[in-house]
Design a protein around this motif. Sequence first.
Motif, PDB file in Angstrom:
ATOM      1  N   ILE A 401       0.636  -1.157   0.028  1.00  0.00           N
ATOM      2  CA  ILE A 401       0.082   0.011  -0.005  1.00  0.00           C
ATOM      3  C   ILE A 401       0.940   1.286  -0.042  1.00  0.00           C
ATOM      4  N   GLN A 402       2.042   1.283   0.559  1.00  0.00           N
ATOM      5  CA  GLN A 402       2.830   2.262   0.728  1.00  0.00           C
ATOM      6  C   GLN A 402       3.271   2.876  -0.930  1.00  0.00           C
ATOM      7  N   SER A 403       3.527   2.084  -1.815  1.00  0.00           N
ATOM      8  CA  SER A 403       3.953   2.634  -2.965  1.00  0.00           C
ATOM      9  C   SER A 403       2.625   3.336  -3.610  1.00  0.00           C
ATOM     10  N   LEU A 404       1.376   2.920  -3.240  1.00  0.00           N
ATOM     11  CA  LEU A 404       0.249   3.506  -3.912  1.00  0.00           C
ATOM     12  C   LEU A 404      -0.114   4.786  -3.207  1.00  0.00           C
ATOM     13  N   ILE A 405       0.220   4.996  -1.812  1.00  0.00           N
ATOM     14  CA  ILE A 405       0.064   6.079  -1.159  1.00  0.00           C
ATOM     15  C   ILE A 405       1.068   7.194  -1.506  1.00  0.00           C
ATOM     16  N   LEU A 423      -8.276   5.011   1.349  1.00  0.00           N
ATOM     17  CA  LEU A 423      -8.866   4.785   2.844  1.00  0.00           C
ATOM     18  C   LEU A 423      -9.267   3.377   2.864  1.00  0.00           C
ATOM     19  N   GLY A 424      -9.964   2.478   1.883  1.00  0.00           N
ATOM     20  CA  GLY A 424     -10.292   1.135   2.251  1.00  0.00           C
ATOM     21  C   GLY A 424      -9.204   0.409   2.075  1.00  0.00           C
ATOM     22  N   ALA A 441      -9.913   3.437  12.125  1.00  0.00           N
ATOM     23  CA  ALA A 441      -9.770   4.907  11.723  1.00  0.00           C
ATOM     24  C   ALA A 441      -9.678   5.232  10.312  1.00  0.00           C
ATOM     25  N   PHE A 442      -9.240   4.337   9.727  1.00  0.00           N
ATOM     26  CA  PHE A 442      -9.487   4.468   8.161  1.00  0.00           C
ATOM     27  C   PHE A 442     -10.816   4.222   7.619  1.00  0.00           C
ATOM     28  N   LEU A 443     -11.459   3.296   8.106  1.00  0.00           N
ATOM     29  CA  LEU A 443     -12.687   2.647   7.764  1.00  0.00           C
ATOM     30  C   LEU A 443     -13.645   3.682   8.221  1.00  0.00           C
ATOM     31  N   GLU A 444     -13.630   4.371   9.240  1.00  0.00           N
ATOM     32  CA  GLU A 444     -14.500   5.397   9.834  1.00  0.00           C
ATOM     33  C   GLU A 444     -14.581   6.640   8.779  1.00  0.00           C
ATOM     34  N   ALA A 445     -13.182   6.958   8.382  1.00  0.00           N
ATOM     35  CA  ALA A 445     -12.948   7.969   7.526  1.00  0.00           C
ATOM     36  C   ALA A 445     -13.692   7.966   6.073  1.00  0.00           C
ATOM     37  N   ALA A 446     -13.630   6.474   5.765  1.00  0.00           N
ATOM     38  CA  ALA A 446     -14.011   6.208   4.488  1.00  0.00           C
ATOM     39  C   ALA A 446     -15.664   6.202   4.414  1.00  0.00           C
ATOM     40  N   GLU A 447     -16.389   5.808   5.424  1.00  0.00           N
ATOM     41  CA  GLU A 447     -17.681   5.723   5.798  1.00  0.00           C
ATOM     42  C   GLU A 447     -18.079   7.222   5.710  1.00  0.00           C
ATOM     43  N   ALA A 448     -17.340   7.914   6.289  1.00  0.00           N
ATOM     44  CA  ALA A 448     -17.828   9.519   6.592  1.00  0.00           C
ATOM     45  C   ALA A 448     -17.827  10.310   5.047  1.00  0.00           C
ATOM     46  N   ARG A 457     -24.518   5.574  -6.988  1.00  0.00           N
ATOM     47  CA  ARG A 457     -23.928   3.972  -6.990  1.00  0.00           C
ATOM     48  C   ARG A 457     -22.463   3.845  -6.025  1.00  0.00           C
ATOM     49  N   GLN A 458     -22.028   5.080  -5.793  1.00  0.00           N
ATOM     50  CA  GLN A 458     -20.718   5.233  -5.185  1.00  0.00           C
ATOM     51  C   GLN A 458     -21.147   5.004  -3.397  1.00  0.00           C
ATOM     52  N   SER A 459     -22.365   5.624  -3.251  1.00  0.00           N
ATOM     53  CA  SER A 459     -22.892   5.407  -1.761  1.00  0.00           C
ATOM     54  C   SER A 459     -23.302   3.759  -1.588  1.00  0.00           C
ATOM     55  N   GLU A 460     -23.858   3.307  -2.368  1.00  0.00           N
ATOM     56  CA  GLU A 460     -24.206   1.878  -2.536  1.00  0.00           C
ATOM     57  C   GLU A 460     -23.005   1.034  -2.197  1.00  0.00           C
ATOM     58  N   THR A 461     -22.110   1.405  -2.733  1.00  0.00           N
ATOM     59  CA  THR A 461     -20.947   0.568  -3.022  1.00  0.00           C
ATOM     60  C   THR A 461     -20.038   0.708  -1.346  1.00  0.00           C
ATOM     61  N   ILE A 462     -20.354   1.885  -0.683  1.00  0.00           N
ATOM     62  CA  ILE A 462     -19.942   2.041   0.444  1.00  0.00           C
ATOM     63  C   ILE A 462     -20.400   1.277   1.510  1.00  0.00           C
ATOM     64  N   SER A 463     -21.769   1.007   1.293  1.00  0.00           N
ATOM     65  CA  SER A 463     -22.744   0.228   2.162  1.00  0.00           C
ATOM     66  C   SER A 463     -22.457  -1.282   2.102  1.00  0.00           C
ATOM     67  N   THR A 464     -21.885  -1.655   0.987  1.00  0.00           N
ATOM     68  CA  THR A 464     -21.504  -3.041   0.688  1.00  0.00           C
ATOM     69  C   THR A 464     -20.282  -3.514   0.951  1.00  0.00           C
ATOM     70  N   SER A 465     -19.264  -2.689   0.912  1.00  0.00           N
ATOM     71  CA  SER A 465     -17.858  -3.062   1.100  1.00  0.00           C
ATOM     72  C   SER A 465     -17.186  -2.172   2.298  1.00  0.00           C
ATOM     73  N   ILE A 466     -17.490  -1.154   2.625  1.00  0.00           N
ATOM     74  CA  ILE A 466     -16.824  -0.278   3.759  1.00  0.00           C
ATOM     75  C   ILE A 466     -17.726  -0.368   5.006  1.00  0.00           C
ATOM     76  N   SER A 467     -19.026  -0.480   4.977  1.00  0.00           N
ATOM     77  CA  SER A 467     -19.831  -0.696   6.298  1.00  0.00           C
ATOM     78  C   SER A 467     -19.562  -1.918   6.834  1.00  0.00           C
ATOM     79  N   PRO A 468     -19.465  -3.053   6.071  1.00  0.00           N
ATOM     80  CA  PRO A 468     -19.429  -4.314   6.660  1.00  0.00           C
ATOM     81  C   PRO A 468     -18.084  -4.612   7.328  1.00  0.00           C
ATOM     82  N   ARG A 469     -17.099  -3.860   6.849  1.00  0.00           N
ATOM     83  CA  ARG A 469     -15.566  -4.267   7.397  1.00  0.00           C
ATOM     84  C   ARG A 469     -15.495  -3.088   8.630  1.00  0.00           C
TER      85      ARG A 469
END
Length: 646
Positions: A401-405, A423-424, A441-448, A457-469
């Motif tokens: 992940i560091q190279s991507l950041i 964030l995800g 902390a990263f997931l809270e920021a992504a959820e917000a 569709r972006q909001s739906e993707t957050i509900s099915t990928s970020i929220s459960p994690r």
Amino acid sequence: MARRPGKTREPAPTTPDPVEIAMEMAVSGTSPGAAALEVLQTNAALMREQIGLARNERFRNRIRAIRDIALAAVVVALLVLGGTAVWSASRTTGLVIQPFSVPPELVENGLDGRAVAALFLDELVRLEAATESARPPASFRNDWSEAITVEVEAGGLSLTDAYTSLTRWLGKETYVSGGLRQTTAGLELVVRSSDGTAVTVQGPADQPEALMRQAAERVYEQTQPYRYAIYVSSGADAQSVGPEQQALLVRSRAILTRLLDSPSPTERVWAYNGLSRQRDTSLQESIPVLLAALEIDPEHPNILVNLTDDSRNLGHDEASLGYAQRLVASLRNPRNRIKVAEDRQQRYPLISAARVAELQGDRLQALELYTRLLNIDLPGASNFGPARVGVLIALHQPSAIQSLIEADELRARGRPDPANPRLGLRALAAADLDQWPEALAFLEAAEADRPPTLYLRQSETISTSISPRLAYARARTGDLAGARALIAATPLDCYLCVRERARIAELAGDRAAADRWSAEARRQGPSLPFAFAERGQMLMARGDPAGAIRFFEEAIERGPRWADPQKFWGDALMAQGDEAGAIRKYRAAAERAPQWGALHLAWGRALWAQGRRDQARERWRAAAGMDLSAADRAEVARRLGSRTRT
């Protein structure tokens, strides 16, 4: 009375043929007389002359044959050239802009017919360049992507003029002409195309470019409505929900809806595709729209790739795998590949195979495919960088992940307040290292960080990928009540959401709920290995390694190239005291995830238990150079008896 002896006469020849006479004399040994000799010599000279004449005739015949072959070749070449020209002319597409008629007073100001045509051309080229579409040019009723040209008048007749006449007669070019005139209000531009459409626009006399822009957009809409609808909707991509954005989406949707009534199946398929991609179309709404397109063309690659991605983003992973496998099969047929643009023809085979590999746990194959996608010299290839990093994290190499950041921060340099990147992915990397507070902390920021409500569709993707994690991260950090409240709000038909419901219930000690949700996850994803492996981990935590092994076997059956159940099976065998069996499983896992630090640590433990101390230390030294959680790194340092990097 005795007869007086007479003079002996030479016998007469038996044949009139000089050659045979000569041969008879040669056999009898007699010499020919002077007259006979002369005949023979004359005949020999005649034969030599005939031989010379025959040689000359043979040479002339060869020359004639070469001439005839050359003439035939020229005729064939001309026929092929003419046939090719006819075929090429019949398939010629594009837009030819003829010089516009302009009044003398405007010509005196430097705005002649060619200049007006050139301004119009500039606007059409701009529209084409701004239209990003997966649709191949050949499937458009009017295709301008190959050529948009201004016709220049020339004197005389040339081959180019002849070919131009042929393309006009046989081809499918669209010819545009028009006229510019002054009015009391300013300028009026009339544009006519060969398909019968006409556009009239008016504007100030000092803004001819704006007039051309209006006319170009009107002509673009009338002659290529699908492409124009995509162009219009692209203007609503900015993260804004103002009236202008909504008006653009409404206009684009209206154009595409009209195309659903087209008699052309191709036009209807692409209209459904365009409607499914609208920014204000939710993922839930896009699926039935795409399925309607699939009824028209069950093997259309673009429809299948969108169904693959939209189903995955909704959490319908089993359906996503099915569509991805259908896409792989579809792309084997060249007739299906040409249904999409050339850049998609290069990408889609790799994308579809990568999606299948990911959903079956074959992370090494997915890594190789995403790497190849990144190396394709096409616009947008860098978009696959995050997907490749996600696969590396799934291979238990979270430091990727560091190279991507760093790349994101480099791109953001000079921009004010750059958003926290990826964030995800950063949360997944932290979770792989058991750094659950950081992952939370990263997931809270992504959820917000949900987008405006216009972009559903972006909001739906957050509900099915970020929220459960995020819910699971809360449970791992001790907030079971918050975890349960958040996971309860996730969709019940979301594969990841149901899996996390089971894991959260297990952490909370509610085994009945964990069993129920785990069974539901396996029901929703019968072809997927992940819920089966997680069920095995639950049973391991309950002290049932034999029961766990049965589920690890089922996970491997569905994902034979997935490393995790191999390693988990090895852990179960270690719990049963079968170090040799565990070593075999750890070796199999290492073939599938060679840089998994925790795996090498466990492998070393099994080797140590067998008394193979040197080999155990070798595994631990390898683990020391890989990504490890803080607890695992401390254990490796302790077992090696020396300090290692932190």
